[in-house]
Design a protein around this motif. Structure first.
Motif, short mmCIF file in Angstrom:
data_model
loop_
_atom_site.label_atom_id
_atom_site.label_comp_id
_atom_site.label_asym_id
_atom_site.label_seq_id
_atom_site.Cartn_x
_atom_site.Cartn_y
_atom_site.Cartn_z
N GLU A 1 1.90 1.86 -3.55
CA GLU A 1 0.75 2.35 -4.32
C GLU A 1 0.50 3.83 -4.02
O GLU A 1 0.19 4.61 -4.91
CB GLU A 1 -0.49 1.54 -4.00
CG GLU A 1 -0.49 0.16 -4.61
CD GLU A 1 -1.76 -0.61 -4.26
OE1 GLU A 1 -2.68 -0.03 -3.64
OE2 GLU A 1 -1.82 -1.79 -4.60
N GLN A 2 0.65 4.19 -2.77
CA GLN A 2 0.43 5.58 -2.37
C GLN A 2 1.47 6.50 -3.01
O GLN A 2 1.14 7.57 -3.50
CB GLN A 2 0.47 5.68 -0.85
CG GLN A 2 0.04 7.00 -0.31
CD GLN A 2 -0.13 6.97 1.19
OE1 GLN A 2 0.34 6.08 1.87
NE2 GLN A 2 -0.82 7.96 1.71
N VAL B 1 1.89 13.76 3.00
CA VAL B 1 1.65 12.33 2.81
C VAL B 1 2.93 11.54 3.05
O VAL B 1 2.90 10.50 3.71
CB VAL B 1 1.06 12.04 1.41
CG1 VAL B 1 1.03 10.56 1.12
CG2 VAL B 1 -0.34 12.63 1.29
N PRO C 1 0.81 -1.22 0.00
CA PRO C 1 0.00 0.00 0.00
C PRO C 1 0.84 1.27 0.00
O PRO C 1 0.47 2.27 -0.61
CB PRO C 1 -0.83 -0.10 1.28
CG PRO C 1 -0.82 -1.53 1.65
CD PRO C 1 0.46 -2.10 1.10
N TRP D 1 -3.20 11.13 4.78
CA TRP D 1 -3.35 9.84 4.13
C TRP D 1 -4.23 9.99 2.91
O TRP D 1 -5.19 10.75 2.92
CB TRP D 1 -3.97 8.82 5.08
CG TRP D 1 -3.08 8.52 6.23
CD1 TRP D 1 -2.11 7.59 6.29
CD2 TRP D 1 -3.07 9.18 7.50
NE1 TRP D 1 -1.48 7.62 7.51
CE2 TRP D 1 -2.06 8.59 8.27
CE3 TRP D 1 -3.80 10.22 8.05
CZ2 TRP D 1 -1.76 8.99 9.56
CZ3 TRP D 1 -3.50 10.62 9.34
CH2 TRP D 1 -2.50 10.00 10.07
N LEU D 2 -3.89 9.24 1.90
CA LEU D 2 -4.72 9.18 0.71
C LEU D 2 -5.83 8.18 0.96
O LEU D 2 -5.59 7.09 1.47
CB LEU D 2 -3.90 8.76 -0.52
CG LEU D 2 -2.79 9.70 -0.94
CD1 LEU D 2 -2.07 9.13 -2.15
CD2 LEU D 2 -3.33 11.07 -1.26
#
Length: 164
Positions: A42-43, A130, A39, A136-137
């Motif tokens: 991906e972020q 971030v 994750p 946070w996304l």
């Protein structure tokens, strides 16, 4: 008399048999599931995409850029590349370099360029937040699933004013 397999009527059957054998013996495509992606990676990839999109929207096209805008574009491209590669060691220095270029370009005459560069500064602030874990996304699907009601439904019941 010809043998049974050599007869002209059997040509189509032989062709089908060859095709069937070829299809059966062909290499299979791998069917194993793709490994789960991290994750955090991906972020960072999403941040790189957002940074590239903001740069394309807010900076002038290549033919209209001056040296200061070209320097900003280069810093933002370096930062987006580091984000896409998940090179977390270089992020803080790349963010600082991009911020320095923005501040140097904003020291000049205010105008439309000032607004565009200020908007890029806001994008850079969000990228920094971030990467530092202060922001946070959230996937778009997650916000839709947790919202209360839909846009077409009223949030508050309407009062009936026709009653005395």
């Amino acid at each position: 008399m010809q043998p049974y397999l050599r007869r002209p009527e059997m040509g189509a059957l032989r062709t089908l048999a060859v095709c069937l054998v070829a299809a059966t013996c062909a290499r299979d495509a791998p069917v194993a599931p793709k490994p789960a992606s991290d994750p955090a990676t991906e972020q960072l990839t999403a941040l790189a995409t957002a940074l590239t999109d903001a740069q394309q929207w807010l900076l002038p096209s290549l033919g209209e850029r001056d040296a200061a805008i070209e320097a900003i574009a280069g810093r933002f491209t370096d930062l987006a590349t580091s984000l896409a590669r998940a090179d977390t060691n270089a992020l803080s220095s790349r963010i600082a370099a991009a911020r320095e270029e923005l501040e140097a370009a904003n020291a000049g005459d205010p105008g439309e360029q000032f607004i565009q560069l200020a908007a890029l500064g806001l994008v850079l602030n969000d990228v920094e937040a971030v990467t530092q874990g202060r922001l946070w996304l959230v996937p778009i699907d997650a916000t839709a699933a947790t919202s209360q009601g839909s846009l077409s439904e009223p949030k508050h019941p309407k009062s009936d004013r026709s009653r005395p």
